[in-house]
Design an enzyme around this catalytic site. Structure first.
Site, PDB file in Angstrom:
ATOM      1  N   TYR A 142       0.819  -1.209   0.000  1.00  0.00           N
ATOM      2  CA  TYR A 142       0.000   0.000   0.000  1.00  0.00           C
ATOM      3  C   TYR A 142       0.860   1.269   0.000  1.00  0.00           C
ATOM      4  O   TYR A 142       0.400   2.325  -0.426  1.00  0.00           O
ATOM      5  CB  TYR A 142      -0.904   0.030   1.241  1.00  0.00           C
ATOM      6  CG  TYR A 142      -2.230  -0.664   1.059  1.00  0.00           C
ATOM      7  CD1 TYR A 142      -2.290  -2.019   0.774  1.00  0.00           C
ATOM      8  CD2 TYR A 142      -3.429   0.027   1.194  1.00  0.00           C
ATOM      9  CE1 TYR A 142      -3.499  -2.663   0.626  1.00  0.00           C
ATOM     10  CE2 TYR A 142      -4.645  -0.602   1.050  1.00  0.00           C
ATOM     11  CZ  TYR A 142      -4.682  -1.944   0.762  1.00  0.00           C
ATOM     12  OH  TYR A 142      -5.882  -2.574   0.617  1.00  0.00           O
ATOM     13  N   LYS A 192       3.360 -15.232   1.820  1.00  0.00           N
ATOM     14  CA  LYS A 192       3.703 -16.092   0.682  1.00  0.00           C
ATOM     15  C   LYS A 192       5.218 -16.264   0.682  1.00  0.00           C
ATOM     16  O   LYS A 192       5.914 -15.794  -0.242  1.00  0.00           O
ATOM     17  CB  LYS A 192       3.207 -15.458  -0.622  1.00  0.00           C
ATOM     18  CG  LYS A 192       1.705 -15.555  -0.820  1.00  0.00           C
ATOM     19  CD  LYS A 192       1.235 -16.925  -1.286  1.00  0.00           C
ATOM     20  CE  LYS A 192       1.614 -17.180  -2.736  1.00  0.00           C
ATOM     21  NZ  LYS A 192       1.257 -18.563  -3.142  1.00  0.00           N
ATOM     22  N   ASP A 225      -2.596 -18.072   0.316  1.00  0.00           N
ATOM     23  CA  ASP A 225      -3.597 -18.670  -0.593  1.00  0.00           C
ATOM     24  C   ASP A 225      -4.255 -19.874   0.076  1.00  0.00           C
ATOM     25  O   ASP A 225      -5.473 -20.039   0.035  1.00  0.00           O
ATOM     26  CB  ASP A 225      -2.975 -19.039  -1.945  1.00  0.00           C
ATOM     27  CG  ASP A 225      -1.756 -19.940  -1.841  1.00  0.00           C
ATOM     28  OD1 ASP A 225      -1.155 -20.035  -0.737  1.00  0.00           O
ATOM     29  OD2 ASP A 225      -1.385 -20.567  -2.849  1.00  0.00           O
ATOM     30  N   ASP A 249      -6.302  -7.256   3.631  1.00  0.00           N
ATOM     31  CA  ASP A 249      -7.437  -6.618   2.969  1.00  0.00           C
ATOM     32  C   ASP A 249      -8.325  -7.684   2.344  1.00  0.00           C
ATOM     33  O   ASP A 249      -9.545  -7.692   2.517  1.00  0.00           O
ATOM     34  CB  ASP A 249      -6.916  -5.644   1.902  1.00  0.00           C
ATOM     35  CG  ASP A 249      -8.042  -4.916   1.199  1.00  0.00           C
ATOM     36  OD1 ASP A 249      -8.971  -4.471   1.891  1.00  0.00           O
ATOM     37  OD2 ASP A 249      -7.998  -4.814  -0.044  1.00  0.00           O
ATOM     38  N   ASP A 253     -12.169  -9.439   3.906  1.00  0.00           N
ATOM     39  CA  ASP A 253     -13.444  -9.427   3.182  1.00  0.00           C
ATOM     40  C   ASP A 253     -14.005 -10.843   3.097  1.00  0.00           C
ATOM     41  O   ASP A 253     -15.210 -11.076   3.223  1.00  0.00           O
ATOM     42  CB  ASP A 253     -13.266  -8.877   1.756  1.00  0.00           C
ATOM     43  CG  ASP A 253     -13.608  -7.395   1.669  1.00  0.00           C
ATOM     44  OD1 ASP A 253     -13.424  -6.689   2.677  1.00  0.00           O
ATOM     45  OD2 ASP A 253     -14.050  -6.951   0.592  1.00  0.00           O
TER      46      ASP A 253
HETATM   47  C1  IPM Z   1     -10.457  -1.635   3.682  1.00  0.00           C
HETATM   48  C2  IPM Z   1     -10.720  -0.932   2.375  1.00  0.00           C
HETATM   49  C3  IPM Z   1      -9.580   0.058   2.118  1.00  0.00           C
HETATM   50  C4  IPM Z   1      -8.304  -0.742   1.952  1.00  0.00           C
HETATM   51  C5  IPM Z   1      -9.823   1.015   0.938  1.00  0.00           C
HETATM   52  C6  IPM Z   1     -11.119   1.775   1.067  1.00  0.00           C
HETATM   53  C7  IPM Z   1      -8.662   1.961   0.775  1.00  0.00           C
HETATM   54  O1  IPM Z   1     -10.863  -1.866   1.374  1.00  0.00           O
HETATM   55  O2  IPM Z   1     -10.334  -0.933   4.709  1.00  0.00           O
HETATM   56  O3  IPM Z   1     -10.408  -2.865   3.689  1.00  0.00           O
HETATM   57  O4  IPM Z   1      -7.996  -1.228   0.854  1.00  0.00           O
HETATM   58  O5  IPM Z   1      -7.597  -0.881   2.947  1.00  0.00           O
HETATM   59 MG    MG Z   2     -10.911  -3.876   2.024  1.00  0.00          MG
END
Ligand code: IPM
Ligand code: MG
Length: 368
Positions: A142, A192, A225, A249, A253
């Site tokens: 990032y 990884k 993975d 990240d 999710d």
């Molecule tokens: C998260 C989001 C952020 C990230 C974005 C909005 C920059 O996806 O907090 O998971 O990628 O960290």
């Molecule tokens: Mg995210």
């Protein structure tokens, strides 16, 4: 003593709607629990860009550095897709994370019993699930340099750099081990190392910190993975998952869907302790700005409400009041109150954002 200070940054899309419900809960804590906060509010993301031409004004950045904790809604939206990269709404959030040095991002994935049938996975895979992802938040791909889009010969090349120092790995590893000690005492670190040098270093440093400082915690390592696969195969094998910024990240999710809806997941981003002993901190729901449903009263405010509960626990040492909020949410869900994102296969009538907030407040009243 003065009340602790909170900076509220509702942001874009559904951010302001879900934050409106959290503000009521903050006020409730003051009225009913004697837990008053000095609340201020400002702009971030697209909302800040519209007013100031930047997704985070320097004054807002300074305020965020000065308060006890920041609560953020969400940033981004299609209106801003065409903006220059440097002023996109997301840059505001990334600047907050970076300049406050919020290196440890805690993303709990807990499956409330009432929602076990809402996950895309089978009930027995997710019922009772309680895992914590600790994502490194201020380094890695990032922020690594070099980065950019360059010209090489007759074509363009896009470059980002995965970069981790030993100290960056060690400090987030300590956060994970500390948390594990207060949970089921297990950490699984994911990288990884089979293809990335930064992954090899990650694994070595995590192991070193473990051996020297946390030998009592059970530590395992997994390729990220495989970790993604294991998360959907049998997530209950995990307690704390420790991972880098980008894998974190993606994996968070993925873990979010185990709980039934992305509208349920809170997060805490913590940095070093300030002079008053509290950690630098920003709390935000894991879901984004959801522009497709913004302004329609459909958003689920629970992730943002649970983020405030995390603030009570991690910034203000009010674990009992955090639990009170979490129990109130649990009760409301058990009663069958559902926003649109929580409509099961059997349908039903969804409540609005405001109605969900009111239901949580009523459950809080009932807890007294
Ligand atoms: C998260 C989001 C952020 C990230 C974005 C909005 C920059 O996806 O907090 O998971 O990628 O960290
Ligand atoms: Mg995210």
């Amino acid at each position: 003593m003065a009340n602790p200070s909170l900076l509220i940054l509702p942001g874009d899309g559904i951010g302001p709607e879900v934050m409106a419900e959290v503000k009521k809960i903050i006020a409730w804590m003051g009225d009913k629990r004697g837990l008053g906060f000095e609340v201020s509010e400002d702009l971030v993301g697209g909302a800040a860009y519209d007013k100031h031409g930047t997704p985070l004004h320097d004054d807002t950045m300074a305020k965020a550095q000065a308060v006890d904790a920041v609560l953020l809604g969400a940033v981004g939206g299609p209106k801003y897709d065409k903006l220059d990269f440097g002023v996109k709404p997301e840059r505001g959030l990334l600047r907050l994370r970076k300049e406050m040095d919020l290196f440890a991002n805690l993303r709990p994935a807990q499956c409330f019993d009432a929602l076990a049938d809402f996950s895309s996975l089978k009930r027995d895979v997710v019922a009772g699930l309680d895992i914590m992802i600790v994502r490194e938040l201020t380094s890695g791909v990032y922020f690594g340099e070099p980065r950019g889009i360059f010209t090489e010969g007759n074509e363009r090349v896009g470059i980002n750099t995965q970069r981790y120092t030993e100290s960056e790995i060690a400090r987030v590893a300590r956060s994970a081990f500390e948390l594990a000690r207060r949970r089921r005492n297990k950490v699984c670190s994911m990288e990884k190392a089979n293809v990335m040098e930064s992954g090899i270093l990650w694994r070595e440093v995590v192991q070193e910190v473990h051996d020297k400082e946390y030998p009592d915690v059970e530590l395992s390592h997994m390729y990220a993975d495989n970790g993604a696969m294991q998360l959907v195969r049998w997530p209950k094998q995990f307690d704390v998952i420790l991972t880098d910024n980008l894998f974190g990240d993606v994996l968070s999710d993925c873990a979010a869907m185990l709980t039934g809806s992305l509208g349920m997941l809170p997060s805490a981003s913590l940095g070093a302790p300030m002079a008053n002993g509290r950690p630098k901190a920003l709390y935000e729901p894991v879901h984004g700005s959801a522009p497709d449903i913004a302004g329609q009263g459909k958003a689920n405010p629970i992730a943002c409400i649970l983020s405030f509960a995390m603030a009570l626990r991690y910034s203000f040492d009010k674990g009992d009041e955090a639990t009170r909020v979490e129990k109130a949410v649990e009760k409301v869900l058990a009663e069958g109150v559902r926003t649109a994102d929580l409509m099961g296969p059997d349908g039903g009538t969804p409540v609005t954002t405001v109605q969900m907030g009111a239901a949580v407040l009523a459950a809080l009243d009932a807890s007294l």
